[in-house]
Motif scaffolding. Structure first.
Motif, PDB file in Angstrom:
ATOM      1  N   TYR A 191       0.854  -1.185   0.000  1.00  0.00           N
ATOM      2  CA  TYR A 191       0.000   0.000   0.000  1.00  0.00           C
ATOM      3  C   TYR A 191       0.892   1.237   0.000  1.00  0.00           C
ATOM      4  O   TYR A 191       1.973   1.229   0.594  1.00  0.00           O
ATOM      5  CB  TYR A 191      -0.875   0.059   1.253  1.00  0.00           C
ATOM      6  N   SER A 192       0.436   2.310  -0.642  1.00  0.00           N
ATOM      7  CA  SER A 192       1.155   3.576  -0.606  1.00  0.00           C
ATOM      8  C   SER A 192       0.149   4.702  -0.401  1.00  0.00           C
ATOM      9  O   SER A 192      -0.729   4.917  -1.239  1.00  0.00           O
ATOM     10  CB  SER A 192       1.938   3.802  -1.899  1.00  0.00           C
ATOM     11  N   GLU A 193       0.265   5.402   0.719  1.00  0.00           N
ATOM     12  CA  GLU A 193      -0.645   6.496   1.040  1.00  0.00           C
ATOM     13  C   GLU A 193       0.065   7.829   0.858  1.00  0.00           C
ATOM     14  O   GLU A 193       1.149   8.047   1.412  1.00  0.00           O
ATOM     15  CB  GLU A 193      -1.148   6.385   2.476  1.00  0.00           C
ATOM     16  N   GLY A 251      -4.329  11.883   0.664  1.00  0.00           N
ATOM     17  CA  GLY A 251      -5.460  11.250   1.320  1.00  0.00           C
ATOM     18  C   GLY A 251      -5.911   9.960   0.670  1.00  0.00           C
ATOM     19  O   GLY A 251      -6.769   9.258   1.212  1.00  0.00           O
ATOM     20  N   GLU A 252      -5.338   9.624  -0.493  1.00  0.00           N
ATOM     21  CA  GLU A 252      -5.682   8.379  -1.175  1.00  0.00           C
ATOM     22  C   GLU A 252      -4.604   7.327  -0.922  1.00  0.00           C
ATOM     23  O   GLU A 252      -3.441   7.649  -0.663  1.00  0.00           O
ATOM     24  CB  GLU A 252      -5.828   8.603  -2.681  1.00  0.00           C
ATOM     25  N   VAL A 253      -5.012   6.060  -1.023  1.00  0.00           N
ATOM     26  CA  VAL A 253      -4.101   4.935  -0.804  1.00  0.00           C
ATOM     27  C   VAL A 253      -4.149   4.022  -2.023  1.00  0.00           C
ATOM     28  O   VAL A 253      -5.224   3.567  -2.422  1.00  0.00           O
ATOM     29  CB  VAL A 253      -4.494   4.127   0.448  1.00  0.00           C
ATOM     30  N   LEU A 254      -3.005   3.758  -2.623  1.00  0.00           N
ATOM     31  CA  LEU A 254      -2.938   2.805  -3.732  1.00  0.00           C
ATOM     32  C   LEU A 254      -2.543   1.442  -3.197  1.00  0.00           C
ATOM     33  O   LEU A 254      -1.567   1.320  -2.437  1.00  0.00           O
ATOM     34  CB  LEU A 254      -1.918   3.243  -4.776  1.00  0.00           C
ATOM     35  N   TYR A 255      -3.282   0.401  -3.590  1.00  0.00           N
ATOM     36  CA  TYR A 255      -2.893  -0.977  -3.313  1.00  0.00           C
ATOM     37  C   TYR A 255      -2.463  -1.626  -4.623  1.00  0.00           C
ATOM     38  O   TYR A 255      -3.132  -1.483  -5.653  1.00  0.00           O
ATOM     39  CB  TYR A 255      -4.048  -1.786  -2.722  1.00  0.00           C
ATOM     40  N   PHE A 256      -1.334  -2.367  -4.610  1.00  0.00           N
ATOM     41  CA  PHE A 256      -0.914  -3.139  -5.779  1.00  0.00           C
ATOM     42  C   PHE A 256      -0.642  -4.577  -5.355  1.00  0.00           C
ATOM     43  O   PHE A 256      -0.073  -4.831  -4.292  1.00  0.00           O
ATOM     44  CB  PHE A 256       0.327  -2.524  -6.443  1.00  0.00           C
ATOM     45  N   PHE A 304       4.891  10.505   1.373  1.00  0.00           N
ATOM     46  CA  PHE A 304       4.009   9.351   1.366  1.00  0.00           C
ATOM     47  C   PHE A 304       4.559   8.227   2.237  1.00  0.00           C
ATOM     48  O   PHE A 304       5.749   8.199   2.547  1.00  0.00           O
ATOM     49  CB  PHE A 304       3.768   8.838  -0.056  1.00  0.00           C
ATOM     50  N   ILE A 305       3.675   7.355   2.647  1.00  0.00           N
ATOM     51  CA  ILE A 305       4.061   6.227   3.503  1.00  0.00           C
ATOM     52  C   ILE A 305       3.707   4.935   2.768  1.00  0.00           C
ATOM     53  O   ILE A 305       2.569   4.754   2.323  1.00  0.00           O
ATOM     54  CB  ILE A 305       3.325   6.272   4.850  1.00  0.00           C
ATOM     55  N   SER A 306       4.677   4.048   2.644  1.00  0.00           N
ATOM     56  CA  SER A 306       4.460   2.777   1.971  1.00  0.00           C
ATOM     57  C   SER A 306       4.555   1.632   2.964  1.00  0.00           C
ATOM     58  O   SER A 306       5.434   1.625   3.837  1.00  0.00           O
ATOM     59  CB  SER A 306       5.477   2.563   0.845  1.00  0.00           C
TER      60      SER A 306
END
Length: 230
Positions: A151-153, A203-208, A224-226
């Motif tokens: 995740y990366s926010e 404010g968005e979070v990407l999940y891969f 950002f925080i991963s």
């Protein structure tokens, strides 16, 4: 160097501030945490986001639709105002200015490391990214690579992502920057050969998922925080 890594200790818990890229710094405003959010290069968001954006996604939906099959951008997942406060320029320098960090590129064939204090990183090394060299600032990012799911926010700024499934190796040179790839390789790719892409906002979070190829490009200041899953 486009990648800064360090371990963040304190604040009641142990937090790993995985990847932090800060663009060229100027005066900044309170809303930006003191970081300059305007990039100094002609960096743009994609014409159309091709990654699903989902709000109020249930656990069952996540598992069946995304966890093992494709990326997703999660919206309204958490209130990141606390992280915004903690990640202001003033507070980060006060808390971690003396922390030693290691800068390194994410390129497959680059192994140069630079050790210095976070204070020196912020005050001396943050400059706009040149397309043909590795640096810090707007236009920096991580070239294509893969690893386990994560995740990366985004806390501040905007971060553009490019993603390919595991079976589709991207056309890229492992020792060139994402910015150079975007300007020189991407325009010539047929539509069917282009990656999934989207700009992740604050404010968005990407999940891969596991083993998905991905590259990133910071359009302006990006904090950002991963979190990487084992």
């Amino acid at each position: 160097m486009g990648l800064a890594r360090w371990r963040w200790l304190g604040m009641r818990r142990f937090l790993f501030l995985g990847l932090v890229a800060l663009a060229f710094l100027e005066s900044g405003t309170a809303a930006s945490g003191g970081w300059e959010l305007s990039g100094h290069l002609a960096l743009e968001e994609e014409e159309q986001c091709t990654v699903d954006r989902r709000a109020n996604l249930t656990y069952s939906e996540f598992i069946h639709q995304y966890a093992f099959s494709k990326p997703v951008i999660l919206q309204r997942l958490t209130n990141n105002s606390l992280f915004q406060d903690l990640c202001s320029k003033e507070k980060l320098l006060a808390e971690f200015g003396d922390f030693k960090i290691r800068l390194s590129t994410a390129n497959t064939f680059s192994y140069q490391k630079v050790d210095l204090s976070f204070q020196d990183y912020v005050e001396q090394l943050l400059q706009p990214q040149d397309p043909n060299s590795l640096g810090n600032g707007a236009g920096s990012g991580v070239p294509f690579h893969w690893h386990g799911p994560g995740y990366s926010e985004v806390i501040f700024g905007r971060k553009r992502w490019f993603l390919y499934p595991p079976e589709k190796t991207p056309d890229f040179h492992p020792n060139k920057t994402t910015l150079a790839w975007l300007r020189n390789t991407y325009p010539a790719l047929p539509i069917t050969e282009r990656p999934l892409q989207c700009t992740v906002q604050a404010g968005e979070v990407l999940y891969f998922p596991d083993r998905w190829w991905h590259a990133t490009l910071n359009l302006d200041t990006s904090v950002f925080i991963s979190t990487f899953l084992g």
